[in-house]
Design an enzyme around this catalytic site. Structure first.
Site, PDB file in Angstrom:
ATOM      1  N   HIS A   1      -0.677   4.473   7.075  1.00  0.00           N
ATOM      2  CA  HIS A   1      -0.047   5.065   5.895  1.00  0.00           C
ATOM      3  C   HIS A   1       0.311   6.526   6.147  1.00  0.00           C
ATOM      4  O   HIS A   1      -0.220   7.152   7.065  1.00  0.00           O
ATOM      5  CB  HIS A   1      -0.982   4.924   4.694  1.00  0.00           C
ATOM      6  CG  HIS A   1      -1.491   3.533   4.515  1.00  0.00           C
ATOM      7  ND1 HIS A   1      -2.748   3.142   4.963  1.00  0.00           N
ATOM      8  CD2 HIS A   1      -0.919   2.427   3.992  1.00  0.00           C
ATOM      9  CE1 HIS A   1      -2.918   1.852   4.700  1.00  0.00           C
ATOM     10  NE2 HIS A   1      -1.821   1.389   4.115  1.00  0.00           N
TER      11      HIS A   1
ATOM     12  N   ASP B   1      -3.503   7.901   8.129  1.00  0.00           N
ATOM     13  CA  ASP B   1      -4.685   7.155   8.586  1.00  0.00           C
ATOM     14  C   ASP B   1      -4.410   6.103   9.647  1.00  0.00           C
ATOM     15  O   ASP B   1      -5.254   5.269   9.933  1.00  0.00           O
ATOM     16  CB  ASP B   1      -5.377   6.502   7.393  1.00  0.00           C
ATOM     17  CG  ASP B   1      -4.482   5.481   6.682  1.00  0.00           C
ATOM     18  OD1 ASP B   1      -3.370   5.212   7.168  1.00  0.00           O
ATOM     19  OD2 ASP B   1      -4.892   4.968   5.626  1.00  0.00           O
TER      20      ASP B   1
ATOM     21  N   SER C   1       0.799  -1.229   0.000  1.00  0.00           N
ATOM     22  CA  SER C   1       0.000   0.000   0.000  1.00  0.00           C
ATOM     23  C   SER C   1       0.830   1.277   0.000  1.00  0.00           C
ATOM     24  O   SER C   1       0.331   2.336  -0.368  1.00  0.00           O
ATOM     25  CB  SER C   1      -0.935   0.007   1.210  1.00  0.00           C
ATOM     26  OG  SER C   1      -0.203  -0.150   2.412  1.00  0.00           O
TER      27      SER C   1
END
Length: 386
Positions: free
Chosen positions: A352, A349, A52
């Site tokens: 990340h 978040d 990610s």
């Protein structure tokens, strides 16, 4: 102003005109120089891999990893794109800044088959692991986790090469696919450790298996013809709000992060560096750069104000105390709001990073001293090639 100029003689106007033309030609690059610069662009395309931290859209809300399944919802993407792009951030990622620094467009995700792939493809998948998914299934750890691994990304890359007509390594199609390509391998392995928390699988086992499968992946790229490869280390994952929330308060290191988790990532990186060194010996025709994500993140955590950050541990988008993060109520939920100034936060978040942090890390890789050998060395070597 028009009245003033109308009082000049034609000869004065001609003199002024020639003066302006002379100054412009001496201060600005000529068309031929611009063309030459464009022709000397180091790379014509980028291939990216990872999880990610590098995924530019292969994962959407319906396919996201457990806990972060709302990447297609606002406020993701709010800073730069002004709408969600399925990037796990408020804006651009490290790979986006790398592409911009090389005068290339943002990489399209592999799963977007309609995208223009002229300048490369991004194969990274959020939630992806280094170890094959079958391992987690075998150990009853496959509930709600991303099934894709780094091996999946290699299979996607092989399919991409076939679609480009690259079947014979000596063919023109294969040379075109590899000769002017930068291979950016983003960090991967964090999810392997995360998925086994609370299980009987040891961290040592994960490190051994993850490093071995990742090394095989890198060998595969190099055997196919990759000549310019950047390999990212794991970041200081103990500084993420998720880790800070789950770990006991007495498990802290000198920068205030989770000591046990950072030690785990550091141990992983030490083995990874050794493997990268071995690969340099096995493939002397390639230049393999180790991008030290761990020390990049750590450097910022030591002096966050120096880089413009006022909040180093709390998430910008989240809820709950003390780190603005709750495992079951994450960013993208309608009830969760984002801070008004993401650029002052390191974390976006809970897992990340913000665009601002990714920009700092990218600058450290591209222009700083946290790549070995320096990224500029890779560029210089590429430009020297005929």
């Amino acid at each position: 102003m028009a009245t003033l100029f109308s009082t000049h003689s034609s000869s004065q106007n001609i003199l002024i005109t020639f003066t302006i033309i002379f100054l412009a030609s001496s201060l600005l690059p000529s068309y031929s120089a611009i063309t030459e610069t464009d022709q000397r662009r180091p790379f014509k395309k980028i291939y990216a891999f990872g999880d990610s931290f590098t995924d530019t859209g292969n994962t959407e809300s319906l396919t996201g990893p457990n806990g972060f399944v709302r990447v297609s919802n606002p406020p993701y993407g709010t800073t730069f794109f002004h709408h969600p792009t399925n990037r796990y951030s408020d804006g651009r990622l490290v790979i986006d800044f790398v592409a911009q620094s090389l005068s290339l467009p943002f990489l399209p995700p592999y799963r977007n088959r309609k995208a223009n792939r002229t300048y490369g493809v991004n194969f990274a998948v959020a939630g992806s692991t280094a170890i094959n998914h079958a391992f987690f299934v075998k150990n009853n750890l496959s509930l709600d986790i991303t099934p894709e691994s780094i091996q999946t990304q290699m299979m996607w890359f092989d399919k991409y090469l076939e679609s480009e007509g690259c079947k014979d390594p000596e063919s023109d199609q294969c040379k075109e696919a590899f000769d002017d390509a930068l291979f950016w391998v983003g960090e991967i392995g964090v999810n392997d450790y995360a998925y086994t928390i609370g299980s009987t699988v040891s961290g040592d086992t994960i490190r051994k298996l993850a490093i071995n499968t990742f090394t095989e992946f890198l060998q595969g790229l190099l055997k196919k013809g990759a000549k310019y490869v950047v390999v990212e280390a794991l970041p200081t994952t103990g500084c993420l709000p998720l880790a800070m929330t789950l770990a006991p308060s007495d498990d802290r290191d000198d920068i205030g992060c989770v000591k046990s988790v950072n030690n785990q990532s550091n141990a992983h990186n030490l083995v990874l560096q050794s493997k990268v060194s071995d690969l340099r010996q096995q493939f002397p025709q390639a230049i393999i750069v180790y991008a030290d994500y761990w020390n990049a993140y750590r450097t910022v955590m030591q002096s966050p104000e120096k880089y413009g950050f006022k909040e180093s541990l709390k998430a910008c988008c989240g809820t709950g105390e003390p780190y603005n993060f709750e495992v079951f109520n994450t960013c993208g939920n309608p009830s969760v709001t984002a801070c008004s100034n993401p650029a002052q936060y390191i974390n976006w978040d809970g897992v990340h990073l913000t665009e601002a942090m990714y920009k700092v890390v990218a600058d450290m890789f591209i222009d700083g001293n946290l790549c070995n050998p320096p990224f500029k060395t890779l560029l210089e070597r590429k430009l020297r090639q005929p």
